[in-house]
Write a protein that holds these residues in place. Structure first.
Motif, mmCIF file in Angstrom:
data_model
loop_
_atom_site.group_PDB
_atom_site.id
_atom_site.type_symbol
_atom_site.label_atom_id
_atom_site.label_comp_id
_atom_site.label_asym_id
_atom_site.label_seq_id
_atom_site.Cartn_x
_atom_site.Cartn_y
_atom_site.Cartn_z
ATOM 1 N N LEU A 1 0.746 -1.352 -0.039
ATOM 2 C CA LEU A 1 0.062 0.058 -0.031
ATOM 3 C C LEU A 1 0.737 1.237 0.052
ATOM 4 C CD1 LEU A 1 -2.713 -1.108 2.774
ATOM 5 C CD2 LEU A 1 -2.743 -1.413 0.220
ATOM 6 N N ILE A 2 1.600 1.346 0.941
ATOM 7 C CA ILE A 2 2.652 2.351 1.002
ATOM 8 C C ILE A 2 4.051 2.050 1.612
ATOM 9 C CG2 ILE A 2 1.644 2.985 3.151
ATOM 10 C CD1 ILE A 2 1.975 6.163 2.888
ATOM 11 N N HIS B 1 10.433 0.720 5.802
ATOM 12 C CA HIS B 1 9.530 -0.464 5.411
ATOM 13 C C HIS B 1 8.186 -0.274 4.511
ATOM 14 C CE1 HIS B 1 7.339 1.436 8.794
ATOM 15 N NE2 HIS B 1 6.128 0.969 8.376
ATOM 16 N N CYS B 2 7.371 -1.033 4.065
ATOM 17 C CA CYS B 2 6.283 -1.101 3.380
ATOM 18 C C CYS B 2 5.131 -1.818 4.073
ATOM 19 C CB CYS B 2 6.485 -1.755 2.156
ATOM 20 S SG CYS B 2 7.775 -0.982 0.903
ATOM 21 N N ALA C 1 0.901 -6.932 7.216
ATOM 22 C CA ALA C 1 2.344 -7.002 7.582
ATOM 23 C C ALA C 1 3.202 -5.575 7.196
ATOM 24 C CB ALA C 1 3.001 -8.227 6.606
ATOM 25 N N LEU C 2 4.151 -5.577 8.120
ATOM 26 C CA LEU C 2 5.291 -4.326 7.768
ATOM 27 C C LEU C 2 6.761 -5.096 7.207
ATOM 28 C CD1 LEU C 2 4.748 -2.327 10.972
ATOM 29 C CD2 LEU C 2 3.643 -1.902 8.883
ATOM 30 N N VAL C 3 6.902 -4.685 5.871
ATOM 31 C CA VAL C 3 8.277 -5.488 5.153
ATOM 32 C C VAL C 3 9.236 -4.502 4.961
ATOM 33 C CG1 VAL C 3 8.703 -6.982 3.402
ATOM 34 C CG2 VAL C 3 6.276 -6.910 4.256
ATOM 35 N N PRO C 4 10.234 -4.763 5.481
ATOM 36 C CA PRO C 4 11.531 -3.720 5.532
ATOM 37 C C PRO C 4 11.790 -3.814 3.857
ATOM 38 C CG PRO C 4 11.788 -5.436 7.145
ATOM 39 C CD PRO C 4 10.827 -5.941 6.408
ATOM 40 N N TYR C 5 12.466 -2.656 3.474
ATOM 41 C CA TYR C 5 12.764 -2.385 2.187
ATOM 42 C C TYR C 5 13.582 -3.407 1.726
ATOM 43 C CZ TYR C 5 11.356 2.518 2.375
ATOM 44 O OH TYR C 5 10.525 3.765 2.407
ATOM 45 N N GLU C 6 14.551 -3.855 2.304
ATOM 46 C CA GLU C 6 15.423 -4.995 1.888
ATOM 47 C C GLU C 6 14.834 -6.202 1.384
ATOM 48 O OE1 GLU C 6 15.931 -3.367 4.598
ATOM 49 O OE2 GLU C 6 17.823 -2.331 4.628
ATOM 50 N N ASP C 7 13.590 -6.612 2.172
ATOM 51 C CA ASP C 7 12.949 -7.686 1.955
ATOM 52 C C ASP C 7 12.157 -7.528 0.713
ATOM 53 O OD1 ASP C 7 14.202 -8.547 4.319
ATOM 54 O OD2 ASP C 7 12.017 -9.115 5.406
#
Length: 276
Positions: free
Chosen positions: A96-97, A102-103, A109-115
């Motif tokens: 979404l954003i 993180h995204c 779920a909150l996903v780190p940029y690296e993931d």
């Protein structure tokens, strides 16, 4: 069994038990959260009121923040070697954003940029939470700075071996009350001093960390998290339109104003330090 053989077996057992992944190796000794609100002098008028970007004057009667949850994450897997390049300003499908490292995925779920980048590049990076610290105590920021000890869950004193790669702060509640006035000759508020109030749940903040648990047995870790609330919280708000309705202005009652408040909060600063 000879004494030497018993000693050899005992030593082998101790080494194996100590260094098995996922077993206790360190201890969390202390975890503190400090929040601050300290507008620069250029943002204050002669009466100590906060100046907004629209040239209104804000008086703050109450300002409190609940830390909520501070989590530490461990990342493992591969980054991949090909695929689309990740651009935080253009979240990929399923997200979404993207902000603050993180995204927000559609499933919550909150996903780190690296993931996210690893996913786009064909990698298999995964992130898991290894430690969560909480606090439901409200901190008053009228005096500038306030601190609280974060609560450790049962067993948190015993830390698993591994590497912490990211700290994630999920703030619980930000509340404030005060007044607003238009000091200009435009009389945008009809010459009145208007009361306002807000209650919002700020967006999540994150920061990279590099903590290795397992360098030596029995080591202790101290955690100190700092959050500095931005003085821009009340910027880009159409106070004139809000003041059309009588009574106290409820800033979070309007979807557009609440969205603006959340965007403003993102300009705050979050940092974490650890001592081993």
């Amino acid at each position: 069994m000879t004494a030497n053989l018993r000693l050899l077996l005992l030593t082998t057992c101790l080494v194996g038990c100590t260094f098995q992944p996922g077993t206790s190796f360190g201890k969390l000794r202390q975890a503190d959260f400090t929040a601050a609100f300290a507008p620069p002098a250029a943002r204050l008028d002669a009466e100590g009121r906060l100046k907004t970007d629209g040239d209104y004057r804000i008086t703050i009667d109450s300002l409190s923040l609940k830390a909520g949850r501070l989590s530490f994450e461990e990342t493992s897997g591969t980054t991949g070697g090909s695929g689309e390049t990740f651009d935080p300003s253009k979240p990929p499908p399923g997200y979404l954003i993207c902000h603050n490292g993180h995204c927000d995925r559609e499933d919550g779920a909150l996903v780190p940029y690296e993931d996210v980048q690893a996913e786009l590049s064909g990698g298999t990076r995964t992130t898991r939470t290894v430690l969560s610290l909480t606090s439901d105590q409200g901190l008053s920021l009228l005096t500038g700075t306030a601190s609280v000890s974060l609560q450790k869950p049962a067993g948190a004193d015993a830390l698993e071996r591994g590497q912490w790669s990211r700290a994630v702060l999920a703030l619980s509640t930000l509340q404030a009350t005060g007044t607003v006035v238009d000091p200009t000759t435009s009389q945008r508020l009809g010459g009145q001093v208007r009361e306002w109030a807000l209650t919002i749940t700020p967006s999540t903040f994150s920061q990279k960390v590099a903590v290795t648990i397992g360098r030596r047995e029995g080591e202790t870790v101290d955690v100190a998290a700092q959050f500095a609330l931005t003085e821009r919280l009340w910027d880009q708000i159409d106070w004139k339109t809000l003041a059309v309705a009588p009574g106290r202005i409820a800033l979070n009652a309007s979807d557009s104003v609440r969205t603006q408040l959340l965007e403003n909060v993102l300009q705050s600063r979050f940092s974490v330090t650890t001592n081993q």
